[in-house]
Design a protein around this motif. Structure first.
Motif, PDB file in Angstrom:
ATOM      1  N   SER A  90       0.734  -1.131   0.098  1.00 36.46           N
ATOM      2  CA  SER A  90      -0.026  -0.128   0.117  1.00 36.46           C
ATOM      3  C   SER A  90       0.769   1.280  -0.102  1.00 36.46           C
ATOM      4  N   ARG A  91       2.190   1.267   0.647  1.00 34.87           N
ATOM      5  CA  ARG A  91       2.678   2.367   0.600  1.00 34.87           C
ATOM      6  C   ARG A  91       3.963   2.689  -0.277  1.00 34.87           C
ATOM      7  N   THR A  92       3.968   1.861  -1.385  1.00 35.38           N
ATOM      8  CA  THR A  92       4.858   1.641  -2.532  1.00 35.38           C
ATOM      9  C   THR A  92       4.956   3.156  -3.120  1.00 35.38           C
ATOM     10  N   VAL A  93       6.113   3.600  -3.479  1.00 41.62           N
ATOM     11  CA  VAL A  93       6.378   4.753  -4.299  1.00 41.62           C
ATOM     12  C   VAL A  93       5.353   4.397  -5.771  1.00 41.62           C
ATOM     13  N   ARG A  94       4.510   5.127  -6.198  1.00 42.49           N
ATOM     14  CA  ARG A  94       3.680   5.099  -7.473  1.00 42.49           C
ATOM     15  C   ARG A  94       3.934   5.677  -8.649  1.00 42.49           C
ATOM     16  N   THR A  95       4.473   6.967  -8.425  1.00 40.57           N
ATOM     17  CA  THR A  95       4.580   8.021  -9.388  1.00 40.57           C
ATOM     18  C   THR A  95       5.967   8.376  -9.629  1.00 40.57           C
ATOM     19  N   GLU A  96       6.128   8.990 -10.924  1.00 36.56           N
ATOM     20  CA  GLU A  96       7.738   9.617 -11.006  1.00 36.56           C
ATOM     21  C   GLU A  96       7.886  10.798 -10.133  1.00 36.56           C
ATOM     22  N   ALA A  97       6.911  11.527  -9.952  1.00 40.00           N
ATOM     23  CA  ALA A  97       6.741  12.740  -9.137  1.00 40.00           C
ATOM     24  C   ALA A  97       7.144  12.425  -7.784  1.00 40.00           C
ATOM     25  N   ASP A  98       6.705  11.530  -7.141  1.00 39.46           N
ATOM     26  CA  ASP A  98       6.930  10.838  -5.992  1.00 39.46           C
ATOM     27  C   ASP A  98       8.374  10.312  -5.759  1.00 39.46           C
ATOM     28  N   TRP A  99       8.758   9.554  -6.665  1.00 42.50           N
ATOM     29  CA  TRP A  99      10.058   8.990  -6.869  1.00 42.50           C
ATOM     30  C   TRP A  99      11.165  10.232  -6.512  1.00 42.50           C
TER      31      TRP A  99
END
Length: 250
Positions: free
Chosen positions: A168-177
């Motif tokens: 559930s808490r995995t980074v999911r977007t390039e912006a978040d990365w």
């Protein structure tokens, strides 16, 4: 390239694809392999028999299922034994495991993933990891973030591969990365709280050689054990990373 040469290279590639199928499953049948590779069952059977004849695959005579053979283990053990970076890191990793009482991971980048080339486990780590393999997408781990923050190739490979969720808490977007990597560069270490395994956390720092991260060293355990200690663990990891980098440069 002649037609027979091209056909031979394709067969080699397909055989390697068969081996890759076992990276996520312990045992598979002929139908499983055929379906995953999109080939006829007769082709899958022939490939499995060829790999079995060389010890790369073995068959359970009772179930008829196939699994990785002992020769794969032999080659993997040789690769680890001959890995110079792992060799020079081991004394420091053992000291770190003894001093923290936590599971210690030493990882290197491989495309969009990180591979744990050494893992010194404690019981809490075993509880989460079990028999889990040694490869994870870099965006799901503190090790992957720590490396990508100072390794443009690893960063680009992950962005090209995307950010599929693991928990559930995995980074999911390039912006978040990108925000994660900027934070890592600012503080000098990476954290992961419930991003690869629910209820588990890790702290990682890069091993830098010639201004590029070539590996990372991390500690891993239950979130309740890791989260309150991040400020204490980070300097310990930085010191360990620097020792490894100096030993590798000698």
């Amino acid at each position: 390239m002649s037609e027979p040469q091209a056909s031979g290279l394709k067969s080699v590639g397909t055989a390697l694809d068969v081996l890759e199928c076992f990276a996520t499953d312990g045992e598979l049948g002929v139908s499983d392999i055929a379906r995953r590779l999109g080939v006829a069952k007769s082709t899958a059977h022939r490939l499995l028999n060829t790999l079995a004849s060389r010890g790369f695959i073995e068959q359970d005579l009772q179930s008829g299922q196939y699994r990785l053979g002992i020769h794969v283990y032999e080659l993997g053990a040789l690769a680890l034994a001959r890995n110079e970076l792992r060799h020079v890191a081991l004394p420091t990793l053992r000291q770190l495991a003894a001093s923290t009482g936590l599971t210690v991971n030493f990882s290197v980048p491989d495309g969009p993933d990180i591979v744990f080339v050494e893992r010194i486990e404690n019981p809490d780590g075993v509880r989460f990891l079990g028999h889990f393999g040694r490869r994870l997408p870099s965006h799901t781990t503190s090790s992957g973030k720590a490396i990508a923050a100072w390794n443009p190739e690893a960063d680009l490979a992950r962005r090209r591969a995307g950010f599929p969720p693991r928990v559930s808490r995995t980074v999911r977007t390039e912006a978040d990365w990108l925000r994660c990597l900027e934070s890592v560069r600012r503080v000098g270490y990476a954290v992961s709280h419930g991003e690869s395994f629910d209820g588990a956390s890790s702290v990682a720092v890069p091993v830098i050689s010639r201004r590029v991260a070539i590996a990372s060293v991390s500690v891993f355990g239950p979130t309740e054990s890791i989260a309150p200690q991040v400020d204490r663990l980070a300097p310990v990891l930085v010191a360990a990373s620097r020792r490894i980098a100096r030993a590798h440069a000698v």
